[in-house]
Design a protein around this motif. Sequence first.
Motif, short mmCIF file in Angstrom:
data_model
loop_
_atom_site.label_atom_id
_atom_site.label_comp_id
_atom_site.label_asym_id
_atom_site.label_seq_id
_atom_site.Cartn_x
_atom_site.Cartn_y
_atom_site.Cartn_z
N VAL A 198 0.84 -1.21 0.00
CA VAL A 198 0.00 0.00 0.00
C VAL A 198 0.87 1.26 0.00
CG1 VAL A 198 -1.72 1.28 1.31
CG2 VAL A 198 -1.91 -1.19 1.12
N TRP A 199 1.93 1.28 0.81
CA TRP A 199 2.76 2.49 0.87
C TRP A 199 3.53 2.68 -0.44
CZ3 TRP A 199 8.04 2.17 0.53
CH2 TRP A 199 8.62 0.92 0.76
N GLU A 200 3.91 1.59 -1.13
CA GLU A 200 4.55 1.72 -2.43
C GLU A 200 3.57 2.28 -3.47
OE1 GLU A 200 7.94 -1.77 -2.47
OE2 GLU A 200 5.87 -2.31 -2.94
N GLN A 201 2.32 1.83 -3.39
CA GLN A 201 1.30 2.34 -4.30
C GLN A 201 1.07 3.83 -4.08
OE1 GLN A 201 -2.23 -0.01 -3.87
NE2 GLN A 201 -1.21 -1.91 -4.44
N LYS A 202 1.09 4.26 -2.84
CA LYS A 202 0.93 5.70 -2.55
C LYS A 202 2.11 6.50 -3.08
CE LYS A 202 -2.02 5.14 1.48
NZ LYS A 202 -2.17 5.33 2.92
N ASN A 203 3.31 5.93 -2.97
CA ASN A 203 4.49 6.61 -3.52
C ASN A 203 4.39 6.72 -5.03
OD1 ASN A 203 5.73 7.10 -1.08
ND2 ASN A 203 7.01 5.28 -1.16
#
Length: 56
Positions: free
Chosen positions: A28-33
């Motif tokens: 999820v945090w990679e997708q937000k990045n």
Amino acid sequence: MYTTQLDNGTLNNYAVEPKMTYQEYPTVWEQKNYLKQGAIAAFLVTALVLISFAIS
């Protein structure tokens, strides 16, 4: 790298192929990045296009 030789003396070099790995789905945090990077890229491209229209 290994080399083979044909009957006419021609040499063929073959590279060693790397071991294949499978990509995991981004967290999820990679997708937000990725979303942030895409927004910044879209802003920069839009700004460059508008500046080029204003100059010409």
